[in-house]
Motif scaffolding. Structure first.
Motif, short mmCIF file in Angstrom:
data_model
loop_
_atom_site.label_atom_id
_atom_site.label_comp_id
_atom_site.label_asym_id
_atom_site.label_seq_id
_atom_site.Cartn_x
_atom_site.Cartn_y
_atom_site.Cartn_z
N ASN A 199 0.69 -1.66 0.10
CA ASN A 199 0.25 -0.69 0.01
C ASN A 199 1.15 1.42 0.11
OD1 ASN A 199 -2.24 -1.68 0.67
ND2 ASN A 199 -1.31 -1.59 2.68
N MET A 200 2.04 1.41 0.09
CA MET A 200 2.91 2.66 0.20
C MET A 200 3.19 3.04 -0.67
SD MET A 200 6.81 2.22 0.75
CE MET A 200 7.23 1.27 2.47
N MET A 201 2.92 2.65 -2.30
CA MET A 201 3.12 4.09 -3.22
C MET A 201 1.45 4.90 -3.06
SD MET A 201 5.10 1.95 -5.98
CE MET A 201 6.14 3.73 -6.79
N ILE A 202 0.37 4.27 -3.15
CA ILE A 202 -1.08 4.41 -2.87
C ILE A 202 -1.12 5.23 -1.50
CG2 ILE A 202 -3.78 3.79 -2.71
CD1 ILE A 202 -2.37 0.83 -3.97
N ASN A 203 -0.71 5.11 -0.84
CA ASN A 203 -1.01 5.66 0.69
C ASN A 203 -0.44 6.82 0.19
OD1 ASN A 203 -2.10 3.75 1.69
ND2 ASN A 203 -1.20 2.71 3.06
N ALA A 204 1.10 6.89 -0.21
CA ALA A 204 1.83 7.98 -0.11
C ALA A 204 1.39 9.09 -1.22
CB ALA A 204 2.70 7.73 -0.47
N ALA A 205 0.29 9.30 -2.48
CA ALA A 205 -0.76 9.72 -3.55
C ALA A 205 -1.40 10.02 -2.52
CB ALA A 205 -0.42 8.51 -4.41
N MET A 206 -2.22 9.45 -1.63
CA MET A 206 -3.20 9.39 -1.29
C MET A 206 -2.99 10.83 -0.11
SD MET A 206 -6.14 8.36 -2.11
CE MET A 206 -7.22 8.94 -0.91
N GLN A 207 -1.84 10.43 0.35
CA GLN A 207 -1.52 11.78 1.63
C GLN A 207 -0.98 13.06 0.61
OE1 GLN A 207 -1.45 12.96 4.65
NE2 GLN A 207 -0.96 10.80 4.90
N PHE A 209 -2.67 14.14 -2.80
CA PHE A 209 -3.07 14.26 -2.99
C PHE A 209 -4.34 14.90 -2.56
CE2 PHE A 209 -1.38 12.53 -7.28
CZ PHE A 209 -0.96 13.32 -7.70
N PHE A 210 -4.97 14.10 -1.02
CA PHE A 210 -5.86 13.97 -0.73
C PHE A 210 -5.86 14.03 1.44
CE2 PHE A 210 -7.13 11.42 -4.61
CZ PHE A 210 -7.74 12.43 -5.22
N GLN A 211 -4.09 14.42 1.49
CA GLN A 211 -4.59 13.71 3.38
C GLN A 211 -4.88 12.90 3.56
OE1 GLN A 211 -5.21 17.49 1.51
NE2 GLN A 211 -2.86 17.51 0.81
N LYS A 212 -5.00 11.64 2.78
CA LYS A 212 -5.58 10.64 3.50
C LYS A 212 -4.63 10.21 3.63
CE LYS A 212 -10.42 11.65 2.48
NZ LYS A 212 -11.95 11.47 1.88
N ASP A 213 -4.99 8.97 5.07
CA ASP A 213 -3.90 8.01 5.40
C ASP A 213 -3.57 6.46 3.78
OD1 ASP A 213 -2.98 8.85 6.44
OD2 ASP A 213 -4.48 8.05 8.68
N TYR A 214 -5.29 6.06 3.52
CA TYR A 214 -5.39 4.99 2.53
C TYR A 214 -7.00 5.84 1.24
CZ TYR A 214 -8.20 3.75 5.66
OH TYR A 214 -9.85 3.64 6.74
N ASP A 215 -6.67 4.76 0.34
CA ASP A 215 -7.70 4.65 -0.13
C ASP A 215 -8.19 3.20 -0.10
OD1 ASP A 215 -9.44 5.48 -2.67
OD2 ASP A 215 -7.78 3.90 -4.24
N ASP A 216 -9.16 4.60 0.09
CA ASP A 216 -10.57 3.43 1.44
C ASP A 216 -11.21 2.54 0.48
OD1 ASP A 216 -12.84 2.29 3.62
OD2 ASP A 216 -13.83 4.15 3.14
N ARG A 217 -11.32 1.36 0.21
CA ARG A 217 -12.22 0.18 -0.62
C ARG A 217 -11.52 0.38 -2.10
NH1 ARG A 217 -18.12 1.03 2.19
NH2 ARG A 217 -16.88 2.91 2.76
N GLY A 218 -10.94 1.40 -2.24
CA GLY A 218 -10.35 1.87 -3.59
C GLY A 218 -10.97 2.15 -4.15
N ASN A 219 -12.02 3.27 -3.51
CA ASN A 219 -13.04 4.49 -4.01
C ASN A 219 -12.47 5.12 -4.76
OD1 ASN A 219 -14.99 2.50 -3.64
ND2 ASN A 219 -15.36 3.97 -1.12
N VAL A 220 -10.92 6.03 -4.23
CA VAL A 220 -10.21 7.26 -5.50
C VAL A 220 -9.30 6.22 -6.63
CG1 VAL A 220 -8.29 8.66 -5.39
CG2 VAL A 220 -9.61 8.58 -3.19
#
Lengths: 382, 382
Positions: A199-207, A209-220
């Protein structure tokens, strides 16, 4: 019967996972029942401190010195809270901790030494909870010629091997790692390696762009589309072609790399998340096709770790692995979340019993060795 | 009878001290005979790496991660060389190491945590020499409310207390530290603290001006004279008025401070060395006058550590302590050089015997605790 606590705090920086288990025996006679599990999230200041301490540009000795003790304190507070919440009265035989990896140099350059660094000093836990603490499992495996990772496969061998099925266990934490358990396997027949980003790359990009820790259920990710040149570029990373055993970390797939991507494609946040999710699914499937399927018919893939809850990632993984059953640990009555914390309790149990617990086929070590350091119960004078 | 090795690598960065001792018993029944001692100097690259890793401005996580393992390797190589040189055939019961302090934050500011950081991972020693290693002694004392230093006084209590004399033991390593042993004292009656700089400032200035590691016999200092404004300025440092227990390190008296002095007084190298030597002698004597002599008639001062060989420093110390006998450890049949390495063997022996070894009056800890981590012999499967 012995109650013990295993603790994991991974590269995804979610927080501190605490598992209370009832252990007996050791080696292939180990039985391990999960009694309680809970994860205690890091506050954002601590997350930022760990990130700062993990990067060459932002780290310094005062921060690392301080954070080593601060994490020890947070671990101890998490156990205090845990024991209270679940009203645990039984004494603990030991606590085993992974610690927080802030650097891993399995293939160093620039005159640096083959090494790894986990912080979170065990003294506070041993002092507050009046118990033995087992910690720092990775260095001895590296000294024995291994990569110091992955260590979880040994415990998976004890808990998951099946007499009928060729099972592949895929963990999707910050990093993705896989353990292959051929049916009825012996220790020598298992193999394991890090597949690449979890999840490392996904989480870093979520942070980013969206200041969120992760992409909940992959909705983004679901709302975006692939950026072909980015995917192709990332897929060409030499790590994916490297033969196992192999291990990776934040150095190759962390914020430094992701932030550059986000800057370049800043107009397409959903597409970046989508592409990084696809990369993760592809890298897992691709590594199976390159390194597992030539040797073995995979009967079952069992997914653990936070990534198991990213439905879009799971869908992409199933798509990339046609004709293979992809399950979550929950589907076979286990816990994706608790897996790594339980694993460290089992590794600690091996050390306490003076037994080795590195799987040579997984880490690349030349010989099996007893892992870790034991901090005595500082109150238990003889 | 048990052969054990104690190892010290201090803030003066001289190198790795190795002492082979024959130990028996524990607590007040400890007997400890020095069999062999030798110091293995760090090469200049390693010295520079340790300095870089110790400073906020030049440190980073990759260097610290790498150096932690590199030092573990150097420790192991030093023991290999030592056992060969002295043709030691007997098995070792354990090796105890201090490690290399790269940071110490007993009184942190800026949101940092009370902490200390010694590096030099014990895995390589345990692996190569097929023995138990005891390491990381300081954190548990800090968790028990102490400064994590000084730890040597407990061992001095076991080895040096006298039925007739009030003895003051002064170590002059990188840092100066003192242990006060009233005649026939009990554990509670000892006190100890860091007096301030030992050789650290002198050595840093020698390095700056002459690219030498230390001022041999004080010959450079002897050729200079006091710079009154510099001496006065340094003497006004609040550390010198702070009540014991107290501990200090490179943060207050290291290269950062000394380099500024050297730049400012660059035309007067001998005078700078002279003044820093005088400061060191004065800080020791001044701390006795402020914190020891009001409570006790000092019968004897015994000097250990590298500073004992700086004749000019010894002369200035005698001058600053009129009517008190100042001896070297060698004058009473002991070894200045080996003292700290022996001390860590004794501390390791306490831990192996599940016995505490922090002196509350020295470190400020609230309770006695078992110190350190034990790395099992990784080959010794049960």
């Amino acid at each position: 019967m012995a109650y013990a606590i295993g603790m994991m705090s991974g590269t995804s920086l979610d927080g501190i996972d605490v598992a209370l288990v009832d252990l007996s025996g050791c080696d292939e006679n180990t039985t391990c029942e999960l009694i309680h599990y809970k994860s205690y999230p890091y506050d954002s200041v601590t997350q930022q401190e760990i990130l700062a301490a993990s990067h060459i540009e932002t780290s310094n000795v005062a921060l690392i010195c301080s954070l080593n003790f601060k994490l020890g304190k947070l671990y101890s507070e998490a156990v205090t809270q845990f024991l209270k919440e679940f009203n645990v009265q039984s004494p603990l035989e030991f606590i085993a901790i992974h610690g927080q990896t802030i650097h891993h140099l399995p293939n160093p350059t620039n005159g640096l030494t083959h090494s790894t660094l986990q912080i979170g000093d065990p003294a506070q836990l041993a002092f507050d909870h009046k118990t033995i603490v087992v910690s720092n499992f990775r260095p001895m495996d590296m000294i024995a010629g291994g990569n110091g990772a992955p260590l979880v496969p040994y415990t998976e061998y004890l808990l998951f091997r099946d007499s009928q099925k060729n099972r592949v266990l895929q963990n999707i934490g910050g990093i993705g790692n896989v353990t292959v358990l051929p049916k009825n396997c012996t220790e020598d027949e298992i193999f394991a390696f890090d597949t690449g980003p979890g999840n490392m790359m996904i989480n870093a990009a979520m942070q980013y762009f969206f200041q969120k820790d992760y992409d909940d259920r992959g909705n983004v990710a679901k709302q975006g589309k692939i950026i072909p040149e980015l995917l192709k570029n990332l897929q060409s990373h030499p790590y994916f072609d490297k033969l196992p055993p192999k291990a990776t970390g934040r150095e190759l797939f962390g914020e430094d790399v992701v932030n550059k991507i986000c800057v370049h494609y800043h107009q397409f946040p959903n597409d970046v998340i989508h592409t990084l999710t696809e990369l993760t699914a592809w890298s897992i499937a691709d590594s199976y096709q390159k390194f597992i399927m030539p040797k073995l018919v995979i009967d079952e893939v069992i997914i653990g770790g936070g990534g198991a809850y990213n439905q879009f990632l799971m869908d992409r993984l199933s798509y990339n692995l046609p004709n293979i059953t992809v399950k979550r640990q929950e589907d076979i009555g286990l816990s994706s979340d608790a897996k790594e914390a339980i694993a460290f309790a089992i590794l600690g149990n091996q050390t306490i019993h003076s037994r080795p617990s590195n799987l040579m086929s997984a880490t690349g070590a030349k010989i099996p060795v007893i892992l870790g350091n034991i901090t005595p119960n500082p109150w238990n004078f003889k």
